[in-house]
Write an enzyme that holds these catalytic residues in place. Structure first.
Site, PDB file in Angstrom:
ATOM      1  N   ASN A  26       0.982  -1.580   0.488  1.00 22.14           N
ATOM      2  CA  ASN A  26       0.119  -0.167   0.118  1.00 22.14           C
ATOM      3  C   ASN A  26       0.290   1.168   0.322  1.00 22.14           C
ATOM      4  OD1 ASN A  26      -2.443   1.594   0.209  1.00 22.14           O
ATOM      5  ND2 ASN A  26      -3.440   0.282   1.432  1.00 22.14           N
TER       6      ASN A  26
ATOM      7  N   HIS B  60      21.695   1.012  13.866  1.00 24.65           N
ATOM      8  CA  HIS B  60      22.694   0.969  14.229  1.00 24.65           C
ATOM      9  C   HIS B  60      23.375   0.211  16.067  1.00 24.65           C
ATOM     10  CE1 HIS B  60      23.532   4.661  11.197  1.00 24.65           C
ATOM     11  NE2 HIS B  60      22.236   4.296  11.708  1.00 24.65           N
TER      12      HIS B  60
ATOM     13  N   ALA C 182      -1.506  -2.501  13.763  1.00 24.91           N
ATOM     14  CA  ALA C 182      -1.284  -1.191  13.136  1.00 24.91           C
ATOM     15  C   ALA C 182       0.158  -0.735  13.996  1.00 24.91           C
ATOM     16  CB  ALA C 182      -2.206  -0.532  12.832  1.00 24.91           C
TER      17      ALA C 182
END
Length: 169
Positions: A69, A99, A143
């Site tokens: 999407n 990192h 989500a």
């Protein structure tokens, strides 16, 4: 349109140039995907990517019927593989580089590892998948979750960091 024809004659093009045309032109899907392929992306003709889309190196493989999407960011220093039937929601980040947490190594020793999203997995809107993660077949990432470990098949993970929520039938 003229830029497309110029780049269509080349064997390879830089990802930045391919993305500019992909994200800002009204070209056909086939023509847009041909530019992504020339920048290194391996993409099935059954895949669907909704612009805008962003990546760095073209170290991406979309296998079969994949849906990506809008506004996804793939930091693809290492390979990102998304398999048939997988769905990637809007604003998802797949990040193969990070990192080191050790202050002395932070600027010199990057953590780089591939990401694999297995068949029929669903990564929902705003999720972040970190280096070295495999999302198992048929699994769901809720989500806005941040996934820092492998997700087994047929499970749902959610949260920051993402944790097991339930088994899926």
């Amino acid at each position: 349109m003229i830029k497309y024809y110029f780049y269509s004659l080349k064997k390879t093009i830089k990802p930045k140039r391919a993305l500019f045309i992909f994200n800002h032109s009204e070209l056909s899907k086939k023509k847009k995907y041909s530019l992504l392929i020339k920048s290194g992306v391996r993409i099935s003709d059954r895949a669907l990517i909704v612009p805008p889309f962003h990546y760095e190196h073209g170290n991406i493989e979309l296998v079969g019927n994949v849906f990506v999407n809008a506004n996804c960011i793939f930091l693809d220093k290492e390979k990102i593989t998304i398999k048939d039937g997988a769905m990637i929601g809007p604003n998802v980040s797949l990040v193969t580089i990070s990192h080191n947490s050790d202050i002395k190594k932070r600027h010199t020793h990057d953590i780089i590892a591939p990401i694999v999203i297995e068949q029929n997995a669903w990564v929902c809107a705003g999720a972040v998948i970190l280096p070295g993660v495999t999302i198992g077949e048929n699994s769901i990432i809720a989500a806005n979750s941040v996934v820092n470990c492998d997700v087994p098949a047929n499970t749902m993970y959610a949260g920051t960091p993402a944790v097991f929520k339930k088994h899926l039938n």
